[in-house]
Design a protein around this motif. Structure first.
Motif, PDB file in Angstrom:
ATOM      1  N   LEU A 127      -2.054 -39.449  -7.783  1.00 51.91           N
ATOM      2  CA  LEU A 127      -2.453 -39.196  -6.411  1.00 51.91           C
ATOM      3  C   LEU A 127      -2.174 -40.384  -5.482  1.00 51.91           C
ATOM      4  CD1 LEU A 127      -4.012 -37.207  -4.504  1.00 51.91           C
ATOM      5  CD2 LEU A 127      -6.071 -38.463  -5.121  1.00 51.91           C
ATOM      6  N   SER A 128      -1.631 -40.079  -4.301  1.00 55.35           N
ATOM      7  CA  SER A 128      -1.476 -41.082  -3.253  1.00 55.35           C
ATOM      8  C   SER A 128      -2.368 -40.715  -2.073  1.00 55.35           C
ATOM      9  CB  SER A 128      -0.020 -41.175  -2.783  1.00 55.35           C
ATOM     10  OG  SER A 128       0.332 -40.024  -2.034  1.00 55.35           O
ATOM     11  N   TYR A 129      -2.808 -41.724  -1.356  1.00 50.72           N
ATOM     12  CA  TYR A 129      -3.706 -41.485  -0.223  1.00 50.72           C
ATOM     13  C   TYR A 129      -3.020 -40.637   0.843  1.00 50.72           C
ATOM     14  CZ  TYR A 129      -7.383 -42.329   3.160  1.00 50.72           C
ATOM     15  OH  TYR A 129      -8.419 -42.162   4.049  1.00 50.72           O
ATOM     16  N   ASP A 130      -1.735 -40.883   1.074  1.00 51.20           N
ATOM     17  CA  ASP A 130      -0.998 -40.132   2.103  1.00 51.20           C
ATOM     18  C   ASP A 130      -1.007 -38.637   1.806  1.00 51.20           C
ATOM     19  OD1 ASP A 130      -0.459 -42.459   3.422  1.00 51.20           O
ATOM     20  OD2 ASP A 130       1.606 -42.647   2.705  1.00 51.20           O
ATOM     21  N   ARG A 131      -0.786 -38.282   0.534  1.00 47.77           N
ATOM     22  CA  ARG A 131      -0.733 -36.862   0.183  1.00 47.77           C
ATOM     23  C   ARG A 131      -2.131 -36.235   0.248  1.00 47.77           C
ATOM     24  NH1 ARG A 131       1.080 -34.103  -3.503  1.00 47.77           N
ATOM     25  NH2 ARG A 131       2.416 -32.816  -2.206  1.00 47.77           N
ATOM     26  N   LEU A 132      -3.144 -37.000  -0.130  1.00 50.50           N
ATOM     27  CA  LEU A 132      -4.515 -36.513  -0.015  1.00 50.50           C
ATOM     28  C   LEU A 132      -4.854 -36.221   1.447  1.00 50.50           C
ATOM     29  CD1 LEU A 132      -7.358 -35.961  -1.167  1.00 50.50           C
ATOM     30  CD2 LEU A 132      -7.811 -38.421  -0.969  1.00 50.50           C
ATOM     31  N   TYR A 133      -4.449 -37.118   2.338  1.00 52.68           N
ATOM     32  CA  TYR A 133      -4.707 -36.918   3.764  1.00 52.68           C
ATOM     33  C   TYR A 133      -3.947 -35.700   4.287  1.00 52.68           C
ATOM     34  CZ  TYR A 133      -5.231 -38.042   8.745  1.00 52.68           C
ATOM     35  OH  TYR A 133      -5.502 -37.994  10.086  1.00 52.68           O
ATOM     36  N   CYS A 136      -5.817 -32.638   3.342  1.00 48.54           N
ATOM     37  CA  CYS A 136      -6.974 -32.428   4.223  1.00 48.54           C
ATOM     38  C   CYS A 136      -6.552 -31.854   5.570  1.00 48.54           C
ATOM     39  CB  CYS A 136      -7.732 -33.738   4.420  1.00 48.54           C
ATOM     40  SG  CYS A 136      -8.631 -34.295   2.953  1.00 48.54           S
ATOM     41  N   PHE A 167     -13.032 -34.791  -6.277  1.00 47.29           N
ATOM     42  CA  PHE A 167     -12.217 -34.651  -5.074  1.00 47.29           C
ATOM     43  C   PHE A 167     -12.665 -33.460  -4.228  1.00 47.29           C
ATOM     44  CE2 PHE A 167      -9.650 -37.378  -7.723  1.00 47.29           C
ATOM     45  CZ  PHE A 167      -9.222 -38.323  -6.809  1.00 47.29           C
ATOM     46  N   THR A 174     -15.189 -34.626   3.986  1.00 49.91           N
ATOM     47  CA  THR A 174     -14.180 -35.026   4.967  1.00 49.91           C
ATOM     48  C   THR A 174     -13.899 -33.933   5.992  1.00 49.91           C
ATOM     49  OG1 THR A 174     -13.132 -36.448   3.303  1.00 49.91           O
ATOM     50  CG2 THR A 174     -11.816 -35.901   5.240  1.00 49.91           C
TER      51      THR A 174
END
Length: 263
Positions: A127-133, A136, A167, A174
């Motif tokens: 997981l990368s933060y960019d893809r998680l964002y 969302c 998550f 979020t």
């Protein structure tokens, strides 16, 4: 009370039930082979969506238990089948590692980064933060939201690994959304697909596992013969405190055999 002697399909959890890490739990492989000799069907069902079903076949064979392609079922496969049944030809934004992405591609599901029709939350060990964002942002626009399973953590050597359930909570806090549907244990979608896959009524299926809130609850929710083994997470002391009551309790998988032959 359901009778384990009527069971035709035994569905086994893996880690904590059949093996722990790279070690077979005492007598479990021999017991599973004995069930096969008795004419029982076998399925290994795992919530872990970070691996393909072929990975589990290879792992079990490597550990010394001969396993066939129709004996493995994962929450990732359940998710793929659900999408094909309910969102056919849809574009999917998937939070998942390369193995889960390959599973989706094997089912012919189109994976995209922009303008998805469906978002799927899997056990993304890369997981990368960019893809998680990005995930969302898609959910915030109202895109349908599926999770492969609800486990909060995955057992690991040094400490538990955050899993999909963790998550789910982070995403809820979020953007205020929870999954529209969750595929894995203890939810009924996977149980309905298992019964259809093996063409059996619920009372002919046993769910065998070491976790009360996933394995045993799954069996109860689906009308299966819920069978707890005390070889993993659940201890004998935890049983009286739980509202989830299994139909059968055994120390290990191997203890199922005497119950079937009346010893």
């Amino acid at each position: 009370m359901k009778n384990i002697k009527d069971v035709e399909l035994f569905v086994f959890d893996l880690d904590g039930t059949v093996y722990i890490g790279d070690e077979e739990i005492d007598g479990s492989f021999e017991a599973i082979n004995q069930l096969r000799k008795m004419g029982k069907r076998i399925c290994f069902f795992t919530n872990n969506s970070s691996r393909m079903h072929t990975d589990y076949i290879a792992r079990l064979n490597h550990l010394g238990l001969r396993t066939y392609s129709d004996e493995i079922y994962t929450s990732g496969q359940v998710t793929c089948e659900y999408i094909l049944d309910n969102y056919r030809s849809s574009r999917v934004y998937l939070l998942g590692n390369d193995r889960l992405r390959k599973e989706f591609e094997l089912y012919g599901i189109e994976l995209v980064e922009d303008y998805p029709d469906v978002c799927v939350l899997g056990f993304d060990t890369s997981l990368s933060y960019d893809r998680l964002y990005e995930f969302c942002k898609h959910l915030n626009k109202g895109v349908p939201y599926i999770a492969t399973h609800p486990d909060f953590f995955c057992p690991a050597p040094e400490c538990p690994m955050p899993d999909v359930g963790s998550f789910i909570e982070m995403i809820r806090l979020t953007v205020g959304r929870t999954p529209d549907v969750i595929m894995g244990k203890p939810h009924k979608t996977a149980g309905e697909r298992l019964a259809r896959k093996y063409n059996l009524p619920a009372k002919k299926i046993a769910m065998v596992g070491d976790r009360l809130y996933t394995d045993v609850a799954f069996g109860k929710n689906c009308g299966f013969v819920s069978t707890l083994v005390l070889s993993g997470e659940t201890t004998e002391e935890m049983l009286p405190k739980s509202k989830i009551k299994p139909d059968y309790v055994f120390s290990k998988v191997k203890d199922i055999i005497p119950a079937l032959i009346g010893e």
